[in-house]
Write a protein that holds these residues in place. Structure first.
Motif, PDB file in Angstrom:
ATOM      1  N   ILE A 131       0.867  -1.182   0.000  1.00  0.00           N
ATOM      2  CA  ILE A 131       0.000   0.000   0.000  1.00  0.00           C
ATOM      3  C   ILE A 131       0.901   1.230   0.000  1.00  0.00           C
ATOM      4  CG2 ILE A 131      -1.837   1.252   1.201  1.00  0.00           C
ATOM      5  CD1 ILE A 131      -2.537  -1.392   2.612  1.00  0.00           C
ATOM      6  N   PRO A 132       0.968   1.974  -1.102  1.00  0.00           N
ATOM      7  CA  PRO A 132       1.797   3.191  -1.129  1.00  0.00           C
ATOM      8  C   PRO A 132       1.396   4.160  -0.024  1.00  0.00           C
ATOM      9  CG  PRO A 132       1.103   2.589  -3.340  1.00  0.00           C
ATOM     10  CD  PRO A 132       0.336   1.701  -2.398  1.00  0.00           C
ATOM     11  N   PHE A 133       2.381   4.829   0.492  1.00  0.00           N
ATOM     12  CA  PHE A 133       2.221   5.677   1.669  1.00  0.00           C
ATOM     13  C   PHE A 133       2.808   7.049   1.342  1.00  0.00           C
ATOM     14  CE2 PHE A 133       4.366   6.295   6.081  1.00  0.00           C
ATOM     15  CZ  PHE A 133       3.367   7.154   6.487  1.00  0.00           C
ATOM     16  N   LEU A 134       1.956   8.084   1.352  1.00  0.00           N
ATOM     17  CA  LEU A 134       2.399   9.453   1.076  1.00  0.00           C
ATOM     18  C   LEU A 134       2.432  10.220   2.391  1.00  0.00           C
ATOM     19  CD1 LEU A 134       0.223  10.142  -2.093  1.00  0.00           C
ATOM     20  CD2 LEU A 134       2.517   9.179  -1.973  1.00  0.00           C
ATOM     21  N   ASP A 135       3.563  10.822   2.684  1.00  0.00           N
ATOM     22  CA  ASP A 135       3.723  11.542   3.940  1.00  0.00           C
ATOM     23  C   ASP A 135       3.963  13.014   3.664  1.00  0.00           C
ATOM     24  OD1 ASP A 135       4.209  11.914   6.791  1.00  0.00           O
ATOM     25  OD2 ASP A 135       6.296  12.207   6.210  1.00  0.00           O
ATOM     26  N   GLY A 136       3.085  13.848   4.193  1.00  0.00           N
ATOM     27  CA  GLY A 136       3.260  15.289   4.098  1.00  0.00           C
ATOM     28  C   GLY A 136       3.534  15.868   5.469  1.00  0.00           C
ATOM     29  N   GLY A 137       4.348  16.900   5.515  1.00  0.00           N
ATOM     30  CA  GLY A 137       4.631  17.545   6.787  1.00  0.00           C
ATOM     31  C   GLY A 137       4.940  19.008   6.579  1.00  0.00           C
ATOM     32  N   THR A 138       4.530  19.851   7.522  1.00  0.00           N
ATOM     33  CA  THR A 138       4.804  21.288   7.428  1.00  0.00           C
ATOM     34  C   THR A 138       5.231  21.825   8.787  1.00  0.00           C
ATOM     35  OG1 THR A 138       2.516  21.957   7.941  1.00  0.00           O
ATOM     36  CG2 THR A 138       3.057  21.577   5.621  1.00  0.00           C
ATOM     37  N   GLU A 139       6.070  22.842   8.730  1.00  0.00           N
ATOM     38  CA  GLU A 139       6.446  23.590   9.921  1.00  0.00           C
ATOM     39  C   GLU A 139       6.738  25.012   9.482  1.00  0.00           C
ATOM     40  OE1 GLU A 139       9.500  23.502  13.753  1.00  0.00           O
ATOM     41  OE2 GLU A 139       9.673  22.005  12.163  1.00  0.00           O
ATOM     42  N   ALA A 140       5.796  25.910   9.813  1.00  0.00           N
ATOM     43  CA  ALA A 140       5.899  27.315   9.389  1.00  0.00           C
ATOM     44  C   ALA A 140       6.035  27.392   7.866  1.00  0.00           C
ATOM     45  CB  ALA A 140       7.046  28.013  10.111  1.00  0.00           C
ATOM     46  N   VAL A 170       1.508  27.630   8.799  1.00  0.00           N
ATOM     47  CA  VAL A 170       1.187  28.686   7.842  1.00  0.00           C
ATOM     48  C   VAL A 170       0.271  28.081   6.790  1.00  0.00           C
ATOM     49  CG1 VAL A 170       2.128  30.265   6.112  1.00  0.00           C
ATOM     50  CG2 VAL A 170       3.374  29.877   8.253  1.00  0.00           C
ATOM     51  N   ALA A 171      -0.858  28.720   6.554  1.00  0.00           N
ATOM     52  CA  ALA A 171      -1.876  28.145   5.678  1.00  0.00           C
ATOM     53  C   ALA A 171      -1.357  27.894   4.266  1.00  0.00           C
ATOM     54  CB  ALA A 171      -3.097  29.070   5.634  1.00  0.00           C
ATOM     55  N   SER A 172      -0.562  28.810   3.742  1.00  0.00           N
ATOM     56  CA  SER A 172      -0.072  28.650   2.371  1.00  0.00           C
ATOM     57  C   SER A 172       0.869  27.450   2.241  1.00  0.00           C
ATOM     58  CB  SER A 172       0.648  29.924   1.903  1.00  0.00           C
ATOM     59  OG  SER A 172       1.729  30.242   2.766  1.00  0.00           O
ATOM     60  N   THR A 173       1.661  27.183   3.292  1.00  0.00           N
ATOM     61  CA  THR A 173       2.531  26.003   3.273  1.00  0.00           C
ATOM     62  C   THR A 173       1.700  24.733   3.267  1.00  0.00           C
ATOM     63  OG1 THR A 173       4.137  27.260   4.577  1.00  0.00           O
ATOM     64  CG2 THR A 173       4.511  24.902   4.356  1.00  0.00           C
ATOM     65  N   ASN A 174       0.665  24.694   4.100  1.00  0.00           N
ATOM     66  CA  ASN A 174      -0.228  23.536   4.108  1.00  0.00           C
ATOM     67  C   ASN A 174      -0.840  23.295   2.730  1.00  0.00           C
ATOM     68  OD1 ASN A 174       0.115  22.912   6.830  1.00  0.00           O
ATOM     69  ND2 ASN A 174      -1.554  24.229   7.489  1.00  0.00           N
ATOM     70  N   ALA A 175      -1.282  24.366   2.084  1.00  0.00           N
ATOM     71  CA  ALA A 175      -1.916  24.232   0.767  1.00  0.00           C
ATOM     72  C   ALA A 175      -0.929  23.678  -0.260  1.00  0.00           C
ATOM     73  CB  ALA A 175      -2.461  25.588   0.312  1.00  0.00           C
ATOM     74  N   THR A 176       0.302  24.157  -0.222  1.00  0.00           N
ATOM     75  CA  THR A 176       1.316  23.710  -1.186  1.00  0.00           C
ATOM     76  C   THR A 176       1.653  22.237  -1.003  1.00  0.00           C
ATOM     77  OG1 THR A 176       2.287  25.931  -1.248  1.00  0.00           O
ATOM     78  CG2 THR A 176       3.651  24.116  -2.032  1.00  0.00           C
ATOM     79  N   ILE A 177       1.890  21.827   0.239  1.00  0.00           N
ATOM     80  CA  ILE A 177       2.269  20.441   0.500  1.00  0.00           C
ATOM     81  C   ILE A 177       1.101  19.499   0.236  1.00  0.00           C
ATOM     82  CG2 ILE A 177       3.069  18.833   2.263  1.00  0.00           C
ATOM     83  CD1 ILE A 177       5.186  20.807   1.180  1.00  0.00           C
ATOM     84  N   ALA A 178      -0.106  19.916   0.577  1.00  0.00           N
ATOM     85  CA  ALA A 178      -1.288  19.085   0.299  1.00  0.00           C
ATOM     86  C   ALA A 178      -1.451  18.863  -1.196  1.00  0.00           C
ATOM     87  CB  ALA A 178      -2.536  19.732   0.883  1.00  0.00           C
ATOM     88  N   ALA A 179      -1.265  19.932  -1.981  1.00  0.00           N
ATOM     89  CA  ALA A 179      -1.377  19.810  -3.437  1.00  0.00           C
ATOM     90  C   ALA A 179      -0.330  18.841  -3.979  1.00  0.00           C
ATOM     91  CB  ALA A 179      -1.215  21.181  -4.084  1.00  0.00           C
ATOM     92  N   ALA A 180       0.886  18.889  -3.420  1.00  0.00           N
ATOM     93  CA  ALA A 180       1.944  17.972  -3.855  1.00  0.00           C
ATOM     94  C   ALA A 180       1.585  16.531  -3.519  1.00  0.00           C
ATOM     95  CB  ALA A 180       3.275  18.362  -3.207  1.00  0.00           C
ATOM     96  N   CYS A 181       1.058  16.291  -2.321  1.00  0.00           N
ATOM     97  CA  CYS A 181       0.689  14.935  -1.905  1.00  0.00           C
ATOM     98  C   CYS A 181      -0.412  14.365  -2.786  1.00  0.00           C
ATOM     99  CB  CYS A 181       0.240  14.934  -0.447  1.00  0.00           C
ATOM    100  SG  CYS A 181       1.559  15.184   0.764  1.00  0.00           S
ATOM    101  N   VAL A 182      -1.431  15.162  -3.070  1.00  0.00           N
ATOM    102  CA  VAL A 182      -2.551  14.668  -3.860  1.00  0.00           C
ATOM    103  C   VAL A 182      -2.150  14.481  -5.323  1.00  0.00           C
ATOM    104  CG1 VAL A 182      -4.908  15.187  -4.653  1.00  0.00           C
ATOM    105  CG2 VAL A 182      -4.255  15.618  -2.276  1.00  0.00           C
ATOM    106  N   THR A 183      -1.250  15.313  -5.818  1.00  0.00           N
ATOM    107  CA  THR A 183      -0.721  15.108  -7.173  1.00  0.00           C
ATOM    108  C   THR A 183      -0.003  13.767  -7.272  1.00  0.00           C
ATOM    109  OG1 THR A 183      -0.465  17.488  -7.540  1.00  0.00           O
ATOM    110  CG2 THR A 183       0.815  16.028  -8.950  1.00  0.00           C
ATOM    111  N   GLU A 184       0.808  13.448  -6.268  1.00  0.00           N
ATOM    112  CA  GLU A 184       1.488  12.148  -6.259  1.00  0.00           C
ATOM    113  C   GLU A 184       0.481  11.012  -6.127  1.00  0.00           C
ATOM    114  OE1 GLU A 184       4.571  11.871  -7.073  1.00  0.00           O
ATOM    115  OE2 GLU A 184       4.710  14.066  -7.128  1.00  0.00           O
TER     116      GLU A 184
END
Length: 433
Positions: A167-176, A284-298
Motif C-alpha cells: 500500500i503506497p504511503f504518502l507523507d506530508g509535513g509542514t512547519e511554518a 502557515v496556511a499557504s505552506t499547508n496548501a502547497t504540501i497538500a497539493a503535492a501529496c494529492v498530485t502524487e
C-alpha cells in the motif's frame, strides 16, 4: 449546490478536467500507462484513499482529493476542534468547536461537492487492525506527530511483509514556511524509519536551566508546568495539565508571567503558553496548501500510472522566496523496520540492563519510548522488563540493576523489543566485550 449560502451557478465538470489528464498521453508518462476513458470512473469509483489527520494539512488534503475526483475516502483523526484551529483549518466554523475534526471535515467537503462517499473515524490509528488498512489503495498522512508516522509506517511495512500487499504511503509535513512531501513504497523505497534524522527533534529544556537560570519565556512556562503545577495542584490532587482546558492554560500563563517578572524576561503570552504546553508546531496556511497539493498530485500519479511519481522526497522552503528540491532518499541498511535485520549493540558483561534500556530509549536514534524486553536465555523465554504496564514494571524493575552476566547473557544474545510505537518487534543482538 450552495456555496457560503449562495446558489452556485457554475457547477464544475470534474470529469472533463480529469479526462484531459487520463485519456491522452502526457509528456512524462509511466511506461505502464494506457490512456483510456475508463480511467475516470476507475479513479472515482474504485480507488479508495485513507487520509490520516484532519488538521491544517489534513483539511487541505481532503479538499484536494475531493476536487481531484477521488470519491471514496476515509479520514481518521482523534482530535476535536479548538478555537485556535479556525485561522488555518478552513473546513471548520465556530459552530464546529468541540466537535471531532474528522467528522466536521467530511461533513463540510461533502456539503460542497456532490457525489462523494467520505467516511469519518473519530479514533486513534491504533484502534484499527491490518484488515481495516488492507481495504485502501493509498494512504496519505498529514500529521504533526512523529510517533504516529512511525506507527503508520511500521504497520504498512508489516502488511507488505506478512500479507504481501503493498500500500503506497504518502507523507506530508509542514512547519511554518517549510514542508515536505515524500513517497514511500513499502519494501521498495526508503521508509519513514530510514530517515528519522530528517524530522526536527522535539525541543526540551534542561531542568536545571528551567529551575535556576531561566533566560527565555519558554523556560518560565515550562517551570510553571513541570515544577509548580505538581507542587501546588491548582485543580486538585492528581489532576494533570490539559492543554485544551482554558482554565489550565490561564493558570500556567499567569504563573509564568509572575516568574518572568522575577527574572526580567519578556514575551510570555497566552498563545505562547498554550503552544509550549501542547507542543504546537507553528503553521502557515499557504505552506499547508502547497504540501497538500503535492501529496494529492502524487496520489493521482500512483493511482492512475499516468505520470512518473516522485522519487521519493521533495522539500519545500518559502522563508526567502520559494525553493524546492527533490532527491532520492536511500534505504538504511540497518533500518529498524524495513531492513528486517537484527540491530547490533556492544556492551561490557558488567553493564546493567539499564544501560541497554537507555541505549534504545527515547533520547537515542532508536527512540523506543515504552519498550518490553524479552529473550530466550538458556532455552527459557523470559520477560526481562515491561514499561507499559505499571504492575509488571514494578515487578520486573529489579532486573534493570542486574548485569548481563547476572542475567546469564551470552555473547550474541538476542533481545526482542516490542514498543507501542512500532507494529513489529525489533530484534537486537547483544555483543559482550
Amino acid at each position: 449546490m450552495k456555496l457560503s449560502g449562495m446558489e452556485c451557478t457554475n457547477t464544475i465538470n470534474y470529469d472533463l478536467h480529469l479526462s484531459r489528464l487520463l485519456v491522452r498521453q502526457g509528456s512524462n508518462p509511466d511506461p505502464d500507462f494506457v490512456p483510456s476513458p475508463n480511467m475516470v470512473p476507475m479513479l472515482q469509483d474504485q480507488c479508495k484513499i485513507l487520509v490520516v489527520g484532519a488538521g491544517g494539512l489534513g483539511c487541505e488534503i481532503i479538499k484536494c482529493l475531493a476536487m481531484t475526483g477521488f470519491r471514496a475516502v476515509h479520514v481518521i483523526d482523534m482530535d476535536t476542534i479548538d478555537l485556535s484551529n479556525l485561522n488555518r483549518q478552513f473546513l471548520f466554523t465556530p459552530d464546529d468547536i468541540g466537535k471531532p475534526k474528522a467528522e466536521a471535515a467530511v461533513r463540510a467537503v461533502m456539503k460542497r461537492i456532490p457525489g462523494l462517499r467520505y467516511v469519518a473515524h473519530y479514533n486513534k490509528i491504533q484502534d484499527f487492525d491490518d484488515d481495516f488498512y488492507l481495504q485502501f489503495n493509498i494512504v496519505i498522512c498529514g500529521l504533526d506527530s512523529v510517533y504516529a508516522r512511525r506507527w503508520m509506517n511500521s504497520t504498512l511495512l508489516n502488511i507488505a511483509i506478512q500479507r504481501e500487499s503493498i500500500i503506497p504511503f504518502l507523507d506530508g509535513g509542514t512547519e511554518a514556511f517549510k514542508g515536505h512531501c515524500r513517497v514511500v513504497i513499502p519494501t521498495k523505497t526508503a521508509c519513514i524509519e530510514c530517515n528519522m534524522d530528517l524530522y526536527p527533534p522535539q525541543q526540551n529544556f534542561p531542568l536545571c536551566t528551567i529551575a535556576n537560570t531561566p533566560r527565555l519565556p519558554e523556560h518560565c512556562v515550562e517551570y510553571a508546568k513541570i515544577v509548580l503545577w505538581p507542587k501546588e495542584e491548582p485543580f486538585g490532587s492528581g489532576v494533570g495539565v490539559d492543554g485544551d482546558n482554558p482554565d489550565h492554560i490561564t493558570w500556567l500563563y499567569k504563573t509564568a508571567v509572575d516568574r518572568a517578572k522575577s527574572y526580567n524576561i519578556s514575551g510570555v503570552t497566552y498563545r505562547l503558553t498554550q503552544g509550549v504546553t501542547k507542543r504546537i508546531i507553528p503553521a502557515v496556511a499557504s505552506t499547508n496548501a502547497t504540501i497538500a497539493a503535492a501529496c494529492v498530485t502524487e496520489c493521482l500519479k500512483i493511482a492512475t500510472s499516468s505520470y512518473n511519481y516522485l522519487d521519493n522526497y521533495m522539500m519545500f522552503n518559502n522563508v526567502d522566496g520559494i525553493y524546492t528540491f527533490a532527491f532520492t532518499s536511500e534505504r538504511k541498511e540497518n533500518c529498524l523496520v524495513c531492513s528486517r535485520c537484527s540491530q547490533e549493540l556492544s556492551f561490557s558483561a558488567s553493564d546493567k540492563l539499564q544501560v541497554f534500556l537507555d541505549k534504545i530509549g527515547e533520547e537515542t536514534g532508536f527512540n523506543l519510548k515504552k519498550p518490553t524486553l524479552t529473550a530466550n536465555i538458556a532455552g527459557e523465554n523470559r520477560t526481562l522488563y515491561m514499561s507499559n504496564l505499571a504492575q509488571m514494571e514494578e515487578v520486573l524493575r529489579p532486573n534493570l540493576e542486574k548485569t548481563f552476566k547476572e542475567l546469564d547473557f551470552v555473547d550474541g544474545q538476542e533481545v526482542i523489543v516490542t514498543d507501542p510505537g512500532m507494529k513489529m518487534p525489533v530484534h537486537f543482538q547483544v555483543h559482550l566485550e
